[in-house]
Scaffold this active site. Sequence first.
Site, PDB file in Angstrom:
ATOM      1  N   LYS A  13       0.838  -1.211   0.000  1.00  0.00           N
ATOM      2  CA  LYS A  13       0.000   0.000   0.000  1.00  0.00           C
ATOM      3  C   LYS A  13       0.872   1.260   0.000  1.00  0.00           C
ATOM      4  CE  LYS A  13      -2.087  -1.244   3.853  1.00  0.00           C
ATOM      5  NZ  LYS A  13      -1.428  -2.527   4.103  1.00  0.00           N
ATOM      6  N   ARG A  88     -10.239   1.149   8.829  1.00  0.00           N
ATOM      7  CA  ARG A  88      -9.874  -0.237   9.103  1.00  0.00           C
ATOM      8  C   ARG A  88     -10.938  -0.963   9.899  1.00  0.00           C
ATOM      9  NH1 ARG A  88      -3.908   0.560   8.845  1.00  0.00           N
ATOM     10  NH2 ARG A  88      -2.921  -1.446   9.131  1.00  0.00           N
ATOM     11  N   ARG A 127      11.647  -5.224   5.143  1.00  0.00           N
ATOM     12  CA  ARG A 127      11.389  -3.793   4.897  1.00  0.00           C
ATOM     13  C   ARG A 127      12.327  -2.913   5.737  1.00  0.00           C
ATOM     14  NH1 ARG A 127       5.510  -1.772   5.414  1.00  0.00           N
ATOM     15  NH2 ARG A 127       5.627  -2.989   7.321  1.00  0.00           N
ATOM     16  N   ARG A 155      10.899  -1.048  11.321  1.00  0.00           N
ATOM     17  CA  ARG A 155       9.765  -0.675  12.164  1.00  0.00           C
ATOM     18  C   ARG A 155       9.652  -1.593  13.377  1.00  0.00           C
ATOM     19  NH1 ARG A 155       4.713   0.184   8.147  1.00  0.00           N
ATOM     20  NH2 ARG A 155       3.691  -1.069   9.753  1.00  0.00           N
ATOM     21  N   ARG A 166      -1.157  -8.719  13.038  1.00  0.00           N
ATOM     22  CA  ARG A 166      -1.677  -7.716  12.090  1.00  0.00           C
ATOM     23  C   ARG A 166      -2.480  -8.397  10.974  1.00  0.00           C
ATOM     24  NH1 ARG A 166       3.927  -5.072  11.006  1.00  0.00           N
ATOM     25  NH2 ARG A 166       2.968  -4.150   9.152  1.00  0.00           N
TER      26      ARG A 166
HETATM   27  P1  AP5 Z   1       4.808  -1.608   1.900  1.00  0.00           P
HETATM   28  O1  AP5 Z   1       4.466  -0.821   0.678  1.00  0.00           O
HETATM   29  O2  AP5 Z   1       5.506  -0.911   3.022  1.00  0.00           O
HETATM   30  O3  AP5 Z   1       3.490  -2.378   2.416  1.00  0.00           O
HETATM   31  P2  AP5 Z   1       2.200  -1.842   3.153  1.00  0.00           P
HETATM   32  O4  AP5 Z   1       1.013  -2.512   2.536  1.00  0.00           O
HETATM   33  O5  AP5 Z   1       2.177  -0.343   3.197  1.00  0.00           O
HETATM   34  O6  AP5 Z   1       2.459  -2.498   4.559  1.00  0.00           O
HETATM   35  P3  AP5 Z   1       2.317  -1.981   6.037  1.00  0.00           P
HETATM   36  O7  AP5 Z   1       3.004  -3.003   6.890  1.00  0.00           O
HETATM   37  O8  AP5 Z   1       2.771  -0.553   6.185  1.00  0.00           O
HETATM   38  O9  AP5 Z   1       0.793  -2.064   6.245  1.00  0.00           O
HETATM   39  P4  AP5 Z   1       0.060  -2.134   7.561  1.00  0.00           P
HETATM   40  O10 AP5 Z   1      -1.346  -1.928   7.107  1.00  0.00           O
HETATM   41  O11 AP5 Z   1       0.326  -3.307   8.383  1.00  0.00           O
HETATM   42  O12 AP5 Z   1       0.716  -0.913   8.402  1.00  0.00           O
HETATM   43  P5  AP5 Z   1       0.265   0.568   8.755  1.00  0.00           P
HETATM   44  O13 AP5 Z   1       1.469   1.415   8.730  1.00  0.00           O
HETATM   45  O14 AP5 Z   1      -0.944   1.007   8.004  1.00  0.00           O
HETATM   46  O15 AP5 Z   1       5.661  -2.884   1.436  1.00  0.00           O
HETATM   47  C1  AP5 Z   1       6.196  -3.794   2.388  1.00  0.00           C
HETATM   48  C2  AP5 Z   1       7.619  -4.217   1.934  1.00  0.00           C
HETATM   49  O16 AP5 Z   1       7.504  -4.974   0.727  1.00  0.00           O
HETATM   50  C3  AP5 Z   1       8.564  -3.044   1.619  1.00  0.00           C
HETATM   51  O17 AP5 Z   1       9.857  -3.398   2.017  1.00  0.00           O
HETATM   52  C4  AP5 Z   1       8.481  -2.887   0.086  1.00  0.00           C
HETATM   53  O18 AP5 Z   1       9.707  -2.403  -0.438  1.00  0.00           O
HETATM   54  C5  AP5 Z   1       8.236  -4.339  -0.342  1.00  0.00           C
HETATM   55  N1  AP5 Z   1       7.363  -4.417  -1.509  1.00  0.00           N
HETATM   56  C6  AP5 Z   1       6.249  -3.671  -1.777  1.00  0.00           C
HETATM   57  N2  AP5 Z   1       5.675  -4.070  -2.925  1.00  0.00           N
HETATM   58  C7  AP5 Z   1       6.458  -5.095  -3.394  1.00  0.00           C
HETATM   59  C8  AP5 Z   1       6.384  -5.930  -4.547  1.00  0.00           C
HETATM   60  N3  AP5 Z   1       5.393  -5.804  -5.451  1.00  0.00           N
HETATM   61  N4  AP5 Z   1       7.342  -6.888  -4.704  1.00  0.00           N
HETATM   62  C9  AP5 Z   1       8.341  -7.031  -3.775  1.00  0.00           C
HETATM   63  N5  AP5 Z   1       8.469  -6.270  -2.681  1.00  0.00           N
HETATM   64  C10 AP5 Z   1       7.517  -5.318  -2.484  1.00  0.00           C
HETATM   65  O19 AP5 Z   1      -0.226   0.364  10.279  1.00  0.00           O
HETATM   66  C11 AP5 Z   1       0.672   0.009  11.275  1.00  0.00           C
HETATM   67  C12 AP5 Z   1      -0.064  -0.086  12.611  1.00  0.00           C
HETATM   68  O20 AP5 Z   1      -0.619   1.205  12.949  1.00  0.00           O
HETATM   69  C13 AP5 Z   1      -1.261  -1.042  12.653  1.00  0.00           C
HETATM   70  O21 AP5 Z   1      -0.877  -2.383  12.910  1.00  0.00           O
HETATM   71  C14 AP5 Z   1      -2.083  -0.429  13.794  1.00  0.00           C
HETATM   72  O22 AP5 Z   1      -1.533  -0.759  15.049  1.00  0.00           O
HETATM   73  C15 AP5 Z   1      -1.883   1.064  13.568  1.00  0.00           C
HETATM   74  N6  AP5 Z   1      -2.898   1.642  12.675  1.00  0.00           N
HETATM   75  C16 AP5 Z   1      -2.678   2.233  11.461  1.00  0.00           C
HETATM   76  N7  AP5 Z   1      -3.819   2.664  10.922  1.00  0.00           N
HETATM   77  C17 AP5 Z   1      -4.798   2.327  11.804  1.00  0.00           C
HETATM   78  C18 AP5 Z   1      -6.214   2.470  11.782  1.00  0.00           C
HETATM   79  N8  AP5 Z   1      -6.843   3.047  10.752  1.00  0.00           N
HETATM   80  N9  AP5 Z   1      -6.909   1.993  12.841  1.00  0.00           N
HETATM   81  C19 AP5 Z   1      -6.293   1.408  13.901  1.00  0.00           C
HETATM   82  N10 AP5 Z   1      -4.964   1.227  13.969  1.00  0.00           N
HETATM   83  C20 AP5 Z   1      -4.220   1.677  12.926  1.00  0.00           C
END
Ligand code: AP5
Length: 208
Positions: A13, A88, A127, A155, A166
Site C-alpha cells: 500500500k 480499518r 522492509r 519498524r 496484524r
Molecule cells: P509496503 O508498501 O511498506 O506495504 P504496506 O502494505 O504499506 O504495509 P504496512 O506493513 O505498512 O501495512 P500495515 O497496514 O500493516 O501498516 P500501517 O502502517 O498502516 O511494502 C512492504 C515491503 O515490501 C517493503 O519493504 C516494500 O519495499 C516491499 N514491496 C512492496 N511491494 C512489493 C512488490 N510488489 N514486490 C516485492 N516487494 C515489495 O499500520 C501500522 C499499525 O498502525 C497497525 O498495525 C495499527 O496498530 C496502527 N494503525 C494504522 N492505521 C490504523 C487504523 N486506521 N486503525 C487502527 N490502527 C491503525
Amino acid sequence: MRMILMGPPGAGKGTQAARLVERYRIAHISTGEMLREAVAERTPLGEKAAACMKAGQLVPDDLVIPMAVERLSKPDCRAGFILDGFPRTGPQAKGLDAELKTHHLALDVVLVIDVRDELILERITGRRMDPATGTIYHIIFDPPPPEVAPRVVQRADDTAEAVSARLAKYYSVTALMIPFYQQKGLLRRVDGNGSPEQVTERIMAALP
Ligand code: AP5
C-alpha cells in the site's frame, strides 16, 4: 481522485501510494505513518498508541477517527487524497462517510491489493525505511543505495509475532468492510503479487 487503499500488511500500500500521489498530485494520508510520528514525538496520542502498534493490534477508534478527520480537513486534501490504512473498522468507515457527506464529497474508488500470505512475512521482515526521506526499501527486492543504507531503520512492529497479529486483524476486522464498499459500487481488486511495476500497471488499469 479520492481513494481508499486497502490490503493486508505488506501488500504494498505504501509503495504504491507513493507512486500514485506523484502521478495524481494528491495527498497521501497514512494513518500508520501518522501514528508512528506521534509515537516518535511522544505526544499523548503516541503514548496511548505505542503498545497497541508494537503488538500488531489496532489503535482504538476514538483515537484514530479524530486524527484522520483532522488530517482530511487540511488544504492539501482539496485536490484529492489516498487514504492508506484508513478506514480499518466499521466505525472508522462510518466516521469517514459522515465527514465526506458534511463536505459534500464522495469517494471515487476503494482499491484492495491482494497478496498471498506466504509473501507477506518475507516482504515485511525485509522492509527498511529511510528516516530522512520516508522512502521504503526492501533488503532484497529494493535495496537502499549505499549512501542511504547506513541510516535505514526497521519498524518496531515488523517482527514475525506482530505480523501474524496484524494479518489476523486484517482478515477478522478490516476485510469485513470489503462488502460495504462493494455494495456502493466502489470496489476494485488488484493482484499485488509480482514486481512493484507490474502492480502499478494493474492499479492504473483498474482505476476509474
Ligand atoms: P509496503 O508498501 O511498506 O506495504 P504496506 O502494505 O504499506 O504495509 P504496512 O506493513 O505498512 O501495512 P500495515 O497496514 O500493516 O501498516 P500501517 O502502517 O498502516 O511494502 C512492504 C515491503 O515490501 C517493503 O519493504 C516494500 O519495499 C516491499 N514491496 C512492496 N511491494 C512489493 C512488490 N510488489 N514486490 C516485492 N516487494 C515489495 O499500520 C501500522 C499499525 O498502525 C497497525 O498495525 C495499527 O496498530 C496502527 N494503525 C494504522 N492505521 C490504523 C487504523 N486506521 N486503525 C487502527 N490502527 C491503525
